[in-house]
Design an enzyme around this catalytic site. Structure first.
Site, PDB file in Angstrom:
ATOM      1  N   SER A 253       0.775  -1.095   0.059  1.00 56.19           N
ATOM      2  CA  SER A 253       0.028  -0.065  -0.059  1.00 56.19           C
ATOM      3  C   SER A 253       0.844   1.229   0.036  1.00 56.19           C
ATOM      4  O   SER A 253       1.972   1.229   0.487  1.00 56.19           O
ATOM      5  CB  SER A 253      -0.960   0.062   1.186  1.00 56.19           C
ATOM      6  OG  SER A 253       0.083   0.376   2.507  1.00 56.19           O
ATOM      7  N   ASP A 254       0.309   2.270  -0.323  1.00 54.75           N
ATOM      8  CA  ASP A 254       0.997   3.558  -0.295  1.00 54.75           C
ATOM      9  C   ASP A 254       0.703   3.989   1.219  1.00 54.75           C
ATOM     10  O   ASP A 254       0.000   3.496   1.894  1.00 54.75           O
ATOM     11  CB  ASP A 254       0.595   4.771  -0.996  1.00 54.75           C
ATOM     12  CG  ASP A 254       1.357   5.772  -1.478  1.00 54.75           C
ATOM     13  OD1 ASP A 254       2.303   5.987  -0.642  1.00 54.75           O
ATOM     14  OD2 ASP A 254       1.201   6.552  -2.461  1.00 54.75           O
ATOM     15  N   TRP A 255       1.387   5.083   1.710  1.00 57.39           N
ATOM     16  CA  TRP A 255       1.615   5.558   2.891  1.00 57.39           C
ATOM     17  C   TRP A 255       0.071   5.511   3.599  1.00 57.39           C
ATOM     18  O   TRP A 255      -0.635   6.531   3.462  1.00 57.39           O
ATOM     19  CB  TRP A 255       2.360   6.873   3.146  1.00 57.39           C
ATOM     20  CG  TRP A 255       2.705   7.091   4.710  1.00 57.39           C
ATOM     21  CD1 TRP A 255       1.672   7.665   5.432  1.00 57.39           C
ATOM     22  CD2 TRP A 255       3.695   7.313   5.267  1.00 57.39           C
ATOM     23  NE1 TRP A 255       2.041   8.094   6.667  1.00 57.39           N
ATOM     24  CE2 TRP A 255       3.423   7.814   6.728  1.00 57.39           C
ATOM     25  CE3 TRP A 255       5.252   7.039   5.109  1.00 57.39           C
ATOM     26  CZ2 TRP A 255       4.424   8.233   7.468  1.00 57.39           C
ATOM     27  CZ3 TRP A 255       6.198   7.329   5.962  1.00 57.39           C
ATOM     28  CH2 TRP A 255       5.621   7.875   7.503  1.00 57.39           C
ATOM     29  N   GLY A 256      -0.189   4.877   4.740  1.00 60.03           N
ATOM     30  CA  GLY A 256      -1.534   4.907   5.201  1.00 60.03           C
ATOM     31  C   GLY A 256      -2.705   4.638   4.402  1.00 60.03           C
ATOM     32  O   GLY A 256      -3.933   4.992   5.138  1.00 60.03           O
ATOM     33  N   ALA A 257      -2.343   4.013   3.323  1.00 60.01           N
ATOM     34  CA  ALA A 257      -3.819   3.982   2.265  1.00 60.01           C
ATOM     35  C   ALA A 257      -4.568   2.910   2.847  1.00 60.01           C
ATOM     36  O   ALA A 257      -5.837   3.049   2.527  1.00 60.01           O
ATOM     37  CB  ALA A 257      -3.171   3.684   0.905  1.00 60.01           C
TER      38      ALA A 257
END
Length: 707
Positions: A253-257
């Site tokens: 995932s992207d950051w915190g996605a």
């Protein structure tokens, strides 16, 4: 491995969480904010954003000591356009039309990052970008799916080499952002809505190209796709990426996605986020704790099959094995080698070459190149600024960056160059008067203009893409002095250049040119090097025209059609339909002339080939490099087809008076596209082939594809 240990492998954390971190004193904050236990941290699978070889070694040693099974971490980072030696931003590199240069830039970044303890880079970004309001266009290579695909392949080859497990100083690449992140609605993160046909035809090819090249990882996008955030989109990640495309690498995932599915409105809580993400096939959750907090109870309740976690962990462990981390957890991390190669003279020279080849000459009324004997007033916000690295410049240091004034003085000498600056968005009366006073004493005025790096990149979306008003005022007042004026632009997106392109006698687009950017731009201004860059994103007439791109459709009522009524056509009443500066555009200090293009035949059969040829002559007085471009249009398809599509190009260097015959080969495979049923094939019928210096200035010929 126990279930909790397996789940922890799916967690990625910042260095501050780990023993051995340079920021260990800050560990309490992240621990409290994410609710991480020591056991979760000790068994986590990866870390992002390390600060160098010493920290990488310390964190890895401590982690292996604390892990029950001594499983090492994978270290990942945003090595986007260089690690310590910073190359031009990707949009600039795209304008070089040079795949070997792109590959070399990635290889140098991989070498520097690997000795600093990094194993994976979150690059390349293969998002197709048509909207310059979006801040992240600087991280893409432009608006054309075929050209973006070539760059995606080149970057992957540079980062990974031919065999990641055997070649030294390589990184695993992670293609991003899957999928269609570049189509953000309104140029603002992060809503995307498009048809499956549009996605397949334009936005997917560059991701697929990277995977075909062997890219090890994929990152999910922040945006929605078909109404579902990418990190929880099973159809996108499992049905398309895993099953149809056969990707069996690591999906992160992207950051915190993962947790962002809550504000997106498709999950009520972290528990639901965890279930949807693991069912969609997300292997690593970056910097949110949904997996470690909830997957175990989801498995124990029977809501999630433990086999989903097993397959995710196995993919992560396979990548660790391929990287050789079980045999050598430090891999290539070495403080001594790090000190030796980071920002080396060799790497700086490559970055400077890249900046030269990436800059695009947009206008020149004969005042460039500058004479070393001329007295130059270098004025504006980037006259003395070292803000030339741009967003996502990793470990780059502005203090180690060559400024434009330093570069020009190194060529022409201190007496000939006077540099006076100001801020990007405001200037005092005293600063304005100082700049104009210097300009009055000069033979030529060089305006150093642009956006600060904070005005571009992630979260750098802008509704008004003109230069700040005070810069336009400076252009106007400089022009009023009656001196020749050259403008140099440092920015991360195509701009609305009214007030600059029409006022200045010459305009050079330098983008964010990197560590040796000032030296590169100075060489271009003084003619030590000849500009050869060509735009890979169109420059609009105004923001109201956006998105504007070269490969648009004709519409049912095209402007300029012979039988069309003057008013009732697809047009703006106040500006042209076409961009101010088209895709593929760029000038040189010499003059290239094109002879009459010719086809080898008027028909093409499946399995056969056509040749299109054109003679290009350097009719000027300087050596230069031209980028000859080939476009094709399908006159009548099963779905609508673009007015032109880039299919090939050739860069050729010519001495004054030299000519060269450029020959392109056309095959049936180049004519295929996605039909309404998403089949990828060609249709028999009539085609136009266009060849020229850019997407606007072309010669057109016709041929028939036989059934």
């Amino acid at each position: 491995m126990t279930l909790s240990e397996k789940i922890a492998q799916l967690q990625q954390l910042a260095p501050a969480f780990y023993e051995g971190s340079n920021s260990a004193g800050q560990i309490t904050g992240p621990l409290e904010g994410m609710g991480m236990t020591e056991e979760m941290i000790h068994h986590a699978g990866s870390v992002l954003g390390l600060g160098g070889a010493e920290e990488a070694i310390a964190i890895q040693d401590a982690h292996i000591r604390n892990h029950r099974l001594s499983i090492p971490l994978i270290a990942m980072a945003d090595v986007i356009h260089g690690y310590r030696t910073i190359f031009p931003v990707p949009l600039a590199l795209g304008c070089s039309w040079d795949m070997e240069l792109a590959k070399r830039s990635a290889a140098i970044a991989a070498k520097e990052a690997s000795v600093a303890g990094i194993h994976v880079t979150f690059s390349p970004m293969a998002d197709l970008t048509r909207d310059p309001r979006w801040g992240r266009v600087m991280e893409s290579t432009g608006e054309d799916p075929w050209l973006n695909s070539q760059y995606a392949r080149a970057f992957v080859r540079g980062y990974q080499g031919k065999d990641l497990s055997k070649e030294p100083y390589k990184l695993a690449a992670c293609i991003k952002h899957f999928a269609a992140y570049g189509a953000a609605e309104g140029g603002r993160d992060n809503t995307v809505d498009m048809s499956a046909w549009m996605s397949r035809e334009y936005y997917m090819p560059s991701y697929r190209a990277a995977l075909d090249e062997g890219c090890e990882m994929v990152m999910t996008a922040f945006n929605t796709v078909d109404g579902i955030p990418a990190s929880g989109n099973r159809r996108l990640m499992r049905d398309l990426l895993r099953d149809e495309w056969g990707f069996d690498g690591v999906l992160i995932s992207d950051w915190g996605a993962v947790k962002e599915m809550i504000p997106h409105g498709v999950a009520e809580d972290e528990r639901e986020c965890a279930r949807k993400a693991i069912e969609a096939g997300v292997d690593i959750e970056m910097m949110s704790p949904c997996y470690v907090h909830h997957l175990q109870e989801l498995v124990e309740s029977g809501e999630v099959d433990e086999a989903l976690i097993d397959e995710a962990v196995m993919r992560i462990l396979k990548l660790k094995r391929k990287l050789g981390l079980f045999e050598n957890p430090h891999r290539y991390a070495d403080p001594a080698v790090e000190r030796d190669i980071l920002l080396s003279d060799e790497h700086r020279a490559s970055a400077q070459e890249a900046a030269i080849k990436s800059s695009v000459l947009l206008k020149n009324d004969g005042i460039l190149p500058l004479s070393k004997l001329a007295k130059i007033a270098l004025i504006g916000p980037f006259a003395l600024s070292n803000d030339l690295l741009g967003p996502w410049s990793c470990m780059g240091d502005r203090e180690e960056t060559v400024t434009l004034s330093q570069g020009m003085i190194a060529i022409a000498g201190q007496p000939q160059v006077t540099a006076t600056g100001c801020s990007v968005e405001y200037m005092t009366d005293l600063e304005l008067e100082a700049m104009l006073a210097a300009a009055r004493e000069a033979d030529v005025i060089v305006l150093a203009l642009g956006e600060s790096s904070e005005m571009s990149g992630e979260a750098g979306c802008r509704a008004d893409i003109r230069l700040p008003g005070m810069q336009l005022e400076l252009v106007k007042q400089a022009k009023a002095l009656g001196k020749p004026v050259a403008a140099v632009l440092f920015n991360g997106r195509p701009l609305d250049l009214h007030g600059v392109l029409d006022e200045a006698d010459a305009v050079l687009e330098a983008w964010y040119p990197g560590s040796n950017g000032g030296s590169a731009v100075a060489e271009l201004l003084y003619g030590v090097a000849n500009p050869s860059g060509r735009l890979t994103m169109s420059f609009p007439h105004s923001v109201g025209q956006v998105p504007v791109y070269y490969n648009g459709f004709n519409t049912g009522r095209p402007q300029g059609a012979p039988d069309a009524q003057l008013r009732y056509v697809s047009q703006y009443l106040d500006i042209p339909n076409e961009p101010l500066l088209p895709f593929g555009f760029g000038l040189s200090y010499t003059d290239f002339q094109y002879g009459e293009a010719a086809l080898s035949a008027n028909e093409l059969s499946v399995g056969g080939k056509l040749l299109v040829s054109v003679r290009v002559t350097n009719a000027g007085r300087l050596e230069g490099e031209e980028t000859v471009q080939l476009y094709i249009r399908d006159i009548a398809g099963e779905t609508v087809r673009p007015l032109r599509e880039l299919k090939a190009f050739e860069k050729t260097a010519l001495m004054p008076g030299e000519s060269k015959d450029i020959v392109f080969e056309i095959t049936e495979e180049m004519l295929r596209y996605h039909h309404s049923d998403l089949q990828y094939k060609s249709d028999p019928g009539q085609f136009a082939v266009m060849v020229g210096a850019n997407s606007r200035d072309v010669q057109e010929l016709r041929f028939i594809l036989k059934a």
